[in-house]
Scaffold this motif. Structure first.
Motif, PDB file in Angstrom:
ATOM      1  N   CYS A  89     -10.699  -8.408  -2.249  1.00 55.35           N
ATOM      2  CA  CYS A  89      -9.262  -7.635  -1.701  1.00 55.35           C
ATOM      3  C   CYS A  89      -9.262  -8.068  -0.238  1.00 55.35           C
ATOM      4  CB  CYS A  89      -9.785  -6.188  -1.963  1.00 55.35           C
ATOM      5  SG  CYS A  89      -8.421  -5.118  -1.402  1.00 55.35           S
ATOM      6  N   TYR A  90      -7.972  -8.284   0.093  1.00 48.15           N
ATOM      7  CA  TYR A  90      -7.368  -8.848   1.471  1.00 48.15           C
ATOM      8  C   TYR A  90      -6.306  -7.948   1.973  1.00 48.15           C
ATOM      9  CZ  TYR A  90     -10.629 -12.753   0.441  1.00 48.15           C
ATOM     10  OH  TYR A  90     -11.778 -13.423  -0.013  1.00 48.15           O
ATOM     11  N   ARG A  91      -6.436  -7.586   3.024  1.00 51.88           N
ATOM     12  CA  ARG A  91      -5.019  -6.792   3.675  1.00 51.88           C
ATOM     13  C   ARG A  91      -4.386  -7.349   4.772  1.00 51.88           C
ATOM     14  NH1 ARG A  91      -6.736  -0.988   6.173  1.00 51.88           N
ATOM     15  NH2 ARG A  91      -7.676  -2.269   7.542  1.00 51.88           N
TER      16      ARG A  91
ATOM     17  N   LEU B 205      -1.765  -5.641   0.154  1.00 53.53           N
ATOM     18  CA  LEU B 205      -2.841  -6.039  -0.508  1.00 53.53           C
ATOM     19  C   LEU B 205      -2.848  -6.963  -1.103  1.00 53.53           C
ATOM     20  CD1 LEU B 205      -4.166  -1.990  -1.051  1.00 53.53           C
ATOM     21  CD2 LEU B 205      -4.680  -3.783   0.988  1.00 53.53           C
ATOM     22  N   CYS B 206      -3.703  -8.064  -1.253  1.00 50.92           N
ATOM     23  CA  CYS B 206      -3.830  -9.146  -2.138  1.00 50.92           C
ATOM     24  C   CYS B 206      -5.020  -9.055  -2.908  1.00 50.92           C
ATOM     25  CB  CYS B 206      -3.479 -10.440  -1.177  1.00 50.92           C
ATOM     26  SG  CYS B 206      -3.604 -12.020  -2.144  1.00 50.92           S
ATOM     27  N   ASN B 207      -4.962  -9.103  -4.218  1.00 51.71           N
ATOM     28  CA  ASN B 207      -6.184  -9.093  -4.793  1.00 51.71           C
ATOM     29  C   ASN B 207      -6.541 -10.310  -5.590  1.00 51.71           C
ATOM     30  OD1 ASN B 207      -6.780  -6.255  -4.378  1.00 51.71           O
ATOM     31  ND2 ASN B 207      -4.831  -5.811  -5.705  1.00 51.71           N
TER      32      ASN B 207
ATOM     33  N   CYS C 128       1.163 -13.471  -1.407  1.00 57.87           N
ATOM     34  CA  CYS C 128      -0.293 -13.987  -0.391  1.00 57.87           C
ATOM     35  C   CYS C 128      -0.792 -15.092  -1.602  1.00 57.87           C
ATOM     36  CB  CYS C 128      -1.254 -12.889  -0.815  1.00 57.87           C
ATOM     37  SG  CYS C 128      -1.903 -12.568  -2.450  1.00 57.87           S
TER      38      CYS C 128
ATOM     39  N   ARG D  49      -1.686  -6.258   7.723  1.00 57.22           N
ATOM     40  CA  ARG D  49      -0.894  -5.331   8.528  1.00 57.22           C
ATOM     41  C   ARG D  49       0.059  -5.947   9.337  1.00 57.22           C
ATOM     42  NH1 ARG D  49      -5.233  -0.879  10.178  1.00 57.22           N
ATOM     43  NH2 ARG D  49      -6.118  -2.577  11.083  1.00 57.22           N
TER      44      ARG D  49
ATOM     45  N   ALA E 204       0.747  -0.996   0.011  1.00 61.08           N
ATOM     46  CA  ALA E 204      -0.122  -0.161   0.044  1.00 61.08           C
ATOM     47  C   ALA E 204       0.847   1.137   0.064  1.00 61.08           C
ATOM     48  CB  ALA E 204      -0.962   0.108   1.177  1.00 61.08           C
TER      49      ALA E 204
ATOM     50  N   THR F  61       1.563  -2.198   5.430  1.00 62.33           N
ATOM     51  CA  THR F  61       0.410  -2.639   4.708  1.00 62.33           C
ATOM     52  C   THR F  61       0.462  -3.359   3.566  1.00 62.33           C
ATOM     53  OG1 THR F  61      -1.005  -1.015   5.981  1.00 62.33           O
ATOM     54  CG2 THR F  61      -2.260  -1.868   4.011  1.00 62.33           C
TER      55      THR F  61
ATOM     56  N   ARG G 206     -10.360  -8.868   5.620  1.00 63.69           N
ATOM     57  CA  ARG G 206     -11.182  -8.763   3.893  1.00 63.69           C
ATOM     58  C   ARG G 206     -11.791  -7.387   4.054  1.00 63.69           C
ATOM     59  NH1 ARG G 206     -16.139 -12.105   1.524  1.00 63.69           N
ATOM     60  NH2 ARG G 206     -16.088 -11.036  -0.590  1.00 63.69           N
ATOM     61  N   MET G 207     -11.092  -6.596   3.104  1.00 65.11           N
ATOM     62  CA  MET G 207     -11.499  -5.454   2.828  1.00 65.11           C
ATOM     63  C   MET G 207     -12.716  -5.126   1.956  1.00 65.11           C
ATOM     64  SD  MET G 207      -9.389  -3.499   4.619  1.00 65.11           S
ATOM     65  CE  MET G 207      -9.714  -2.008   4.115  1.00 65.11           C
TER      66      MET G 207
END
Length: 624
Positions: free
Chosen positions: A532-534, A465-467, A550, A536, A451, A463, A527-528
């Motif tokens: 989309c998964y975050r 992100l995994c799409n 991921c 941190r 991010a 942070t 899960r955002m």
């Protein structure tokens, strides 16, 4: 008869007193004194069975080998002497014994030069009386006791033996139970004991026919002359008796006989052969030793034990290959044949599975010797069952088959004969059943990114992100895992993919359960939005640096509402996480350098001043 017995007892007492007096005279004269010995009496023996009377002589002069002559004083012969047999005179026997001596029924067996025994193979009622052992003199002087006598009482033969059921000779499988009953007893006015022995002749070692060198006789178990149960001397019977696999029970009296019941919990191949029951009558002689006075043996029949290695058969059904839709029920059946009757053997039944691609074998489920069912590492206990449907028939049921259930299934059966302890007697496996699952097509892709934000420094939050993109039919959920590998260049495959997996940091399961595996980092995953998964990482430290990736696995839903892993998964390329130095860390460097330099300069000045002062002081004190 009573008068005759009284007369014999008086004669024996007179002979004994005379012998004692003669020996005393020899001792007083310091001379060699001949002494003839027989076992003390009276001796009770059974008509129709052998009599053995040992006689020995000592304290004599002359040749080492002495001659022996035997006489009988029958009770009904008014004390008249009757020659029985002699070692030096073939014409010695009287008429009643001449034919028996010629036939070898009555004879003398020499144990040594000064020891011999009278042997009567089959006692008769008229053989009762007082027996005298006489040794002709070879001494220079006639000193000592030249004969000894003992009374023998011949009692009727009342030993009876029988069995209730004979063996048919039909082969029985290893592990079958065997029970044999033998009845035995006596009716005697004397106090006697009855011993009963169960044994087996021949069997696996009988390679040259009955009675040949290979035909061994093995005692299995017995009630001995002292009425104590003891196993046979063979090592295996002793161990089996201690383990409770062989027992012998004495039951109530029937028609003057006791019933002796031998039980084998599980027969073994070594038990093959001709089983027999032997009963013997024992009496305690005056010398204090138990003597066998009668014996009978009955053959119960032949036993052939078929080894389980030859008789055990394990089959599985359906045979060959099975193809199912995902979510369909799966039933596999294992049938065990060639087992001992009566369910005496303990079984371990296992369903094993290996991947269709030849991967390693894993245990799916098992039913132990105690009947307890347990499941393997895949943990399908909540979605299946393993049951015994009948004698030797076991069924494995999966209520809703999943793609992970594909593979080759094999039923493995281990038989513990005679109980659950120890190693199994034999293990057999069935042919494999190939199970194929038709699955819906699933396409999945994953990409990871860092991010945007300020430069990453120690103590800040990272942070990632995994799409994830999934293309399939029907309901689907995604399970996302985050992994970390060192910063060095990754190892790549021929296809250009990174092979190194890394350390698992955190995961979000298909049902929304977040798990953090620590590994030195304080991480959280969520899960955002759809796809989309975050991840941190809070308060990062230098050890949190690395290459992050991921991994997405797709779960589908079967017709029963259960979720299963479709086997479709994707892994993103790696994202580098590197920490920059903080301003405070950069200011700390000149501060440390300045303090160190000032400290060095101060020490140098103090050392210089001190040195100069000491030199001046030295010049002032020196004489002019």
């Amino acid at each position: 008869m009573v008068t005759g017995m009284t007369t014999m007892m008086r004669v024996e007492m007179k002979v004994s007193w005379l012998a004692a007096a003669v020996c005393l005279l020899c001792v007083l004269q310091s001379a060699v004194c001949r002494e003839v010995s027989l076992p003390p009496g009276p001796l009770y023996r059974v008509a129709g069975f052998p009599l053995s009377l040992p006689c020995s002589v000592s304290g004599y002069e002359g040749p080492r080998t002495q001659d022996f002559e035997w006489f009988l004083y029958r009770e009904d012969a008014a004390g008249r002497q009757m020659g029985v047999v002699s070692t030096r005179d073939q014409g010695f026997p009287y008429a009643p014994f001449q034919g028996r001596v010629r036939a070898g029924e009555v004879k003398v067996e020499r144990d040594a030069g000064n020891r011999a025994r009278l042997v009567v193979q089959r006692l008769r009622t008229e053989d009762q009386g007082r027996y005298e052992c006489y040794t002709p003199s070879t001494d220079a002087k006639y000193l000592g006791n030249y004969s000894a006598s003992v009374t023998v009482k011949v009692i009727p033969d009342t030993l009876q033996i029988s069995y209730s059921r004979s063996l048919t000779g039909q082969p029985v499988p290893e592990g079958a139970e065997l029970q044999l009953t033998c009845s035995a007893g006596v009716q005697s006015e004397q106090h006697t004991h009855v011993s009963v022995t169960f044994g087996v002749r021949g069997g696996p070692g009988d390679t040259e026919g009955a009675g040949g060198p290979g035909a061994g006789v093995r005692e299995v178990i017995a009630v001995d002359k002292e009425l104590v149960v003891r196993p046979g001397e063979a090592l295996s019977y002793g161990k089996r008796y201690e383990a409770g696999e062989i027992s012998l029970e004495k039951r109530g009296v029937d028609s003057g006989r006791h019933a002796y019941v031998m039980k084998m919990r599980a027969v073994a191949p070594e038990d093959s052969g001709t089983f027999y029951c032997e009963a013997a009558q024992w009496i305690l002689d005056p010398v204090g030793r138990w003597e066998k006075i009668a014996q009978r043996t009955l053959d119960i029949g032949n036993l052939t034990v078929l080894p389980l290695a030859k008789s055990l058969e394990v089959t599985s059904s359906p045979r060959g290959e099975v193809t199912l839709q995902t979510g369909s029920p799966l039933t596999l059946t294992c049938e065990v044949g060639g087992l001992p009757g009566g369910g005496r053997s303990a079984l371990l039944v296992q369903w094993m599975k290996r991947g269709s691609g030849g991967s390693g074998e894993v245990e799916v489920a098992r039913s132990g010797p105690d009947g307890v069912v347990s499941w393997g590492e895949e943990g399908r206990g909540g979605g299946g069952s393993m049951e015994q449907e009948g004698e030797g028939r076991y069924a494995l049921r999966l209520f809703s088959a999943r793609p992970g259930d594909s593979g080759v299934y094999v039923c493995s059966v281990s038989v513990f004969t005679g109980g659950q302890a120890g190693r199994p007697a034999v293990t057999r496996r069935s042919e494999g059943v190939t199970v194929n699952l038709k699955t819906k097509e699933v396409l999945v892709s994953a990409g990871a990114e860092l991010a945007r934000g300020p430069l990453l420094k120690r103590g800040s939050t990272v942070t990632l992100l995994c799409n994830v993109s999934v293309v399939t039919t029907g309901p689907a959920q995604v399970e996302v895992s985050w992994l970390r590998a060192p910063l060095q260049e990754p190892v790549t495959s021929s296809a250009g993919d990174e092979e190194e997996a890394g350390t698992l940091l955190a995961a979000l399961s298909y049902d929304g359960l977040a798990r953090s595996y620590g590994n030195g980092s304080e991480a959280s995953v969520e899960r955002m939005a759809a796809g989309c998964y975050r991840l941190r990482i809070h308060a990062v430290e230098p050890e949190d640096q690395g290459r992050y990736r991921c991994q997405a696995e797709v779960w589908g839903q079967d017709p029963h509402g259960g979720w299963y892993n479709t086997g479709a998964k994707a892994r993103s390329s790696s994202v580098r996480v590197y920490l920059y130095a903080r301003a405070a860390d950069l200011l700390l460097i000149p501060l440390v350098i300045g303090v160190s330099s000032a400290l060095f300069v101060g020490i140098l000045i103090i050392a210089t001043v001190t040195c100069c002062f000491m030199k001046r002081l030295a010049r002032q004190r020196s004489p002019k």
